[in-house]
Design an enzyme around this catalytic site. Structure first.
Site, PDB file in Angstrom:
ATOM      1  CG  ASP A 198      18.954 110.662  60.966  1.00  0.00           C
ATOM      2  OD1 ASP A 198      18.943 111.401  61.973  1.00  0.00           O
ATOM      3  OD2 ASP A 198      19.416 109.511  60.963  1.00  0.00           O
ATOM      4  CG  ASN A 252      20.435 108.562  56.611  1.00  0.00           C
ATOM      5  OD1 ASN A 252      20.015 108.955  57.706  1.00  0.00           O
ATOM      6  ND2 ASN A 252      20.986 107.380  56.448  1.00  0.00           N
ATOM      7  CG  HIS A 292      24.248 105.357  57.336  1.00  0.00           C
ATOM      8  ND1 HIS A 292      24.415 104.181  56.637  1.00  0.00           N
ATOM      9  CD2 HIS A 292      23.056 105.242  57.974  1.00  0.00           C
ATOM     10  CE1 HIS A 292      23.363 103.397  56.828  1.00  0.00           C
ATOM     11  NE2 HIS A 292      22.526 104.014  57.646  1.00  0.00           N
ATOM     12  CG  HIS A 330      22.962 108.419  65.220  1.00  0.00           C
ATOM     13  ND1 HIS A 330      22.172 109.219  64.443  1.00  0.00           N
ATOM     14  CD2 HIS A 330      23.235 107.327  64.473  1.00  0.00           C
ATOM     15  CE1 HIS A 330      21.988 108.655  63.269  1.00  0.00           C
ATOM     16  NE2 HIS A 330      22.622 107.492  63.260  1.00  0.00           N
ATOM     17  CG  HIS A 381      20.066 105.120  64.226  1.00  0.00           C
ATOM     18  ND1 HIS A 381      20.825 104.891  63.102  1.00  0.00           N
ATOM     19  CD2 HIS A 381      19.653 103.883  64.647  1.00  0.00           C
ATOM     20  CE1 HIS A 381      20.891 103.576  62.875  1.00  0.00           C
ATOM     21  NE2 HIS A 381      20.180 102.953  63.791  1.00  0.00           N
ATOM     22  CG  HIS A 417      15.514 107.536  59.593  1.00  0.00           C
ATOM     23  ND1 HIS A 417      15.802 107.346  58.248  1.00  0.00           N
ATOM     24  CD2 HIS A 417      16.693 107.853  60.175  1.00  0.00           C
ATOM     25  CE1 HIS A 417      17.101 107.521  58.043  1.00  0.00           C
ATOM     26  NE2 HIS A 417      17.658 107.832  59.213  1.00  0.00           N
TER      27      HIS A 417
HETATM   28 FE   LIG Z   1      19.764 107.979  59.683  1.00  0.00          FE
HETATM   29 FE   LIG Z   2      21.936 106.144  61.738  1.00  0.00          FE
END
Ligand SMILES: [Fe+2]
Ligand SMILES: [Fe+2]
Length: 260
Positions: A9, A41, A69, A152, A177, A179
């Site tokens: 991400d 992101n 997102h 994810h 997802h 991070h």
């Molecule tokens: Fe993310």
């Molecule tokens: Fe996510």
């Protein structure tokens, strides 16, 4: 032997700058054939825009994937239909715009790719990721030489379950997802590379990429605050996978971290 870099991400401008500054060199130094990156992101930490998606592709990313997102930025639901090398999660309702998979090619090798959203502790409603994976693999098998699946999801259990479910049927199951890069990269017994999370590309002096103070404050008193993207300790994080081209099996997977 083919090499794939899957970048986790990309968070805001710090993450995009990391890609712009380092990707060409990483590609060269490691002899990478394919670069895939999750861009959910990329726009100020929430979603992506057409301009940003194009800039990531120009920076040397071959395919951009998305997550929960996906629809955070206004206008993206129309922009996504104009850009060829971006896909949205495959298990969203079929009426959602955008590609549900991509096929990218290098050295005559066709790599199929799709993202599955998990259903544990996730906000966005999605169809069963396991049955969706079956469907997508069936559809992609004849058109591709290997398949990469991005899971994810929030729960490590759901991600591991997906790894085992798809072992031997796809070349890699790669988590995104959370991070947070995990220390479990391995090739499963039937030849599928797996990692729970490849980590994020963005500022690590943060809470998942956001400024520390407002996030901690919200946990302490519950009051709403703006969560700006943080700026310090920026890293690029991803998984480097070696693929045996003749058998479409993964030979090796390792976490790759690049500091600013
Ligand atoms: Fe993310
Ligand atoms: Fe996510």
């Amino acid at each position: 032997m083919l090499k794939l870099l899957f970048i986790g991400d990309i968070v805001g401008r710090p993450g995009r700058d990391m890609v712009n500054q380092h990707l060409a060199k990483i590609r060269r130094e490691h002899g990478i054939d394919f670069v895939i990156a999750n861009g959910e992101n990329a726009a100020a930490g929430a979603g992506i825009t057409g301009t940003i998606a194009r800039s990531l592709l120009e920076a040397g990313i071959d395919a951009v994937t998305l997550g929960d997102h996906v629809w955070d930025q206004r206008g993206w639901e129309t922009d996504i239909t104009q850009i060829e090398r971006v896909c949205r999660p495959a298990n969203l309702p079929p009426s959602n715009p955008g590609w549900d998979h991509l096929i990218i090619e290098a050295r005559g090798f066709r790599l199929g790719l799709f993202t599955l959203l998990g259903r544990q502790f996730m906000g966005l409603k999605a169809d069963c990721p396991f049955l969706c994976a079956d469907r997508m693999i069936e559809q992609l098998r004849a058109k591709t030489d290997a398949i990469i699946v991005e899971i994810h999801a929030e729960a490590t259990s759901e991600k591991q379950a997906m790894g085992w479910y798809l072992d031997g049927r796809v070349t890699a199951v790669l988590g995104t997802h959370t991070h947070v890069p995990t220390a479990d990269a391995r090739v499963l017994p039937k030849g599928t590379a797996f990692i729970c999370d490849v980590g994020m590309t963005g500022p690590y002096a943060s809470v998942l990429g956001r400024e520390i103070e407002p996030v901690v404050g919200k946990f302490v008193d519950g009051m709403p605050r703006r969560f700006e993207v943080a700026t310090e300790d920026v890293r690029l994080s991803g998984a480097l996978i070696e693929i045996d081209a003749s058998m479409a099996r993964a030979q090796k997977i390792e976490l790759l971290t690049v500091l600013k």
